[in-house]
Design an enzyme around this catalytic site. Sequence first.
Site, mmCIF file in Angstrom:
data_model
loop_
_atom_site.group_PDB
_atom_site.id
_atom_site.type_symbol
_atom_site.label_atom_id
_atom_site.label_comp_id
_atom_site.label_asym_id
_atom_site.label_seq_id
_atom_site.Cartn_x
_atom_site.Cartn_y
_atom_site.Cartn_z
ATOM 1 N N GLY A 12 3.025 5.910 6.558
ATOM 2 C CA GLY A 12 2.374 6.585 7.685
ATOM 3 C C GLY A 12 1.309 7.536 7.179
ATOM 4 N NE ARG A 73 5.391 2.983 8.954
ATOM 5 C CZ ARG A 73 5.529 4.215 8.500
ATOM 6 N NH1 ARG A 73 5.867 4.418 7.258
ATOM 7 N NH2 ARG A 73 5.316 5.258 9.288
ATOM 8 C CG ASP A 104 12.197 7.738 0.130
ATOM 9 O OD1 ASP A 104 12.296 8.207 -1.008
ATOM 10 O OD2 ASP A 104 13.082 7.089 0.691
ATOM 11 C CB THR A 127 6.010 12.307 4.160
ATOM 12 O OG1 THR A 127 6.698 12.227 5.413
ATOM 13 C CG2 THR A 127 6.875 13.102 3.209
ATOM 14 C CG ASP A 129 8.793 12.114 8.136
ATOM 15 O OD1 ASP A 129 8.191 12.401 9.177
ATOM 16 O OD2 ASP A 129 9.060 10.955 7.790
ATOM 17 C CG ASP A 131 11.445 12.657 4.254
ATOM 18 O OD1 ASP A 131 10.405 12.589 3.574
ATOM 19 O OD2 ASP A 131 11.831 11.725 4.984
ATOM 20 N NE ARG A 173 10.820 6.589 8.899
ATOM 21 C CZ ARG A 173 10.020 5.832 8.184
ATOM 22 N NH1 ARG A 173 9.895 6.026 6.904
ATOM 23 N NH2 ARG A 173 9.325 4.884 8.774
HETATM 24 O O1 F6P Z 1 7.254 8.920 8.136
HETATM 25 C C1 F6P Z 1 6.266 9.449 8.938
HETATM 26 C C2 F6P Z 1 6.474 9.094 10.370
HETATM 27 O O2 F6P Z 1 5.481 9.737 11.149
HETATM 28 C C3 F6P Z 1 7.868 9.399 10.935
HETATM 29 O O3 F6P Z 1 8.020 10.735 11.297
HETATM 30 C C4 F6P Z 1 7.935 8.427 12.095
HETATM 31 O O4 F6P Z 1 9.263 8.092 12.403
HETATM 32 C C5 F6P Z 1 7.198 7.233 11.581
HETATM 33 O O5 F6P Z 1 6.315 7.693 10.566
HETATM 34 C C6 F6P Z 1 6.375 6.504 12.617
HETATM 35 O O6 F6P Z 1 5.852 5.370 12.020
HETATM 36 P P1 F6P Z 1 4.693 4.482 12.622
HETATM 37 O O7 F6P Z 1 3.401 5.249 12.486
HETATM 38 O O8 F6P Z 1 4.694 3.259 11.788
HETATM 39 O O9 F6P Z 1 5.011 4.246 14.054
#
Ligand code: F6P
Length: 344
Positions: A12, A73, A104, A127, A129, A131, A173
């Site tokens: 992301g 991804r 991660d 990130t 997140d 995390d 997440r």
């Molecule tokens: O890992 C970053 C994040 O923004 C998370 O907080 C969220 O769950 C996910 O990516 C959303 O992913 P996408 O942009 O693929 O919908």
Amino acid sequence: MKKKIGILTGGGDCPGLNPAIRGCVYAAEKYGYECVGVTDGWKGLVEGTTIPLSREITEYIIMKGGTILGTSRTNPFKIEGGVQKCLDNFKKLGLHALVAMGGDDTLGVATRLYKDHKLNVVGVPKTMDNDLSVTDFTFGFDTSVTRAMEAAQSLMDTGASHHRIMVMEVMGRHAGWVALYTAIATAADYVCIPERKINTDEMIRKIKESYARKRFALVVTSEAAEMPEVGEDKIKHALDQFGHRILKDRGMGEHIAQFIEKNTGIETRQAVIGHMQRGGAPTLFDRMLATRVGLKAAELVHTGQFGMMSAMVGNQFVGVPLESATGALKTVSKEWFDLMEVLF
Ligand code: F6P
């Protein structure tokens, strides 16, 4: 001929990636390297697609959200022949080293490419997140929480005017950092994070108390919070290429809002800030943090410290083994639970 460093951004996107790319390019050029951007994360290395990068090209990207390199991804370990293609393209592109910027998942791929295939890889932690273990903060987090904080404040205005309970769902997440920091920074009345199952009796009691005092209340929930009453069977479970549950359709904010309205009898509305919290100009903190981890990554390449990741530890920028950063997620710890008891 100058040695070449490839830079990619995976997973992301988040505010800070551009400043990190810039920091890395500036330092790499200073050390005498040439840089090239591998597009769309690991997909770009599988396909061998690049764009030019230089000090001139990256000069003004420090204030831009997203990533000029694009992202995906894509997991080369999940594509047939994907890893071999990465290794072949690394050679074909004439790379001396690859700087992988990601969370991660992206850094997990970098770790395996280094460990199993001896690829010259260095990681940069990013990130929203927050995390990742070992580094104190990841860039993207500060900007995302700032955005979420502003959104929560808007919800409070309308909630207070209509005398409603407002529930806001944020991303993050399986780590509750974004929800927790947003809730603390907006004086929210209750926060729901994935690390602690929601105690519904306590939540309803606290919300009723808050509402009785000021005729509105704000609840912040993480997209991954768990409430036994919802029943996991009602929640959708789509997976991405890394096997992670896609949480955006889980509708936790909606489930919580319905539960609150039913159990308090008070009109309740919910809002999901979603990807809006991941875009826009990075905050000052993220510009500085990203620039510095980017600079450090180039230094790690220059000193031959492959298999390492640049990290912020205390007030220092250091190299840490990639493996230690990707082994276990950094989630909200018990000491924060005590703090939550005081604040909410
Ligand atoms: O890992 C970053 C994040 O923004 C998370 O907080 C969220 O769950 C996910 O990516 C959303 O992913 P996408 O942009 O693929 O919908």
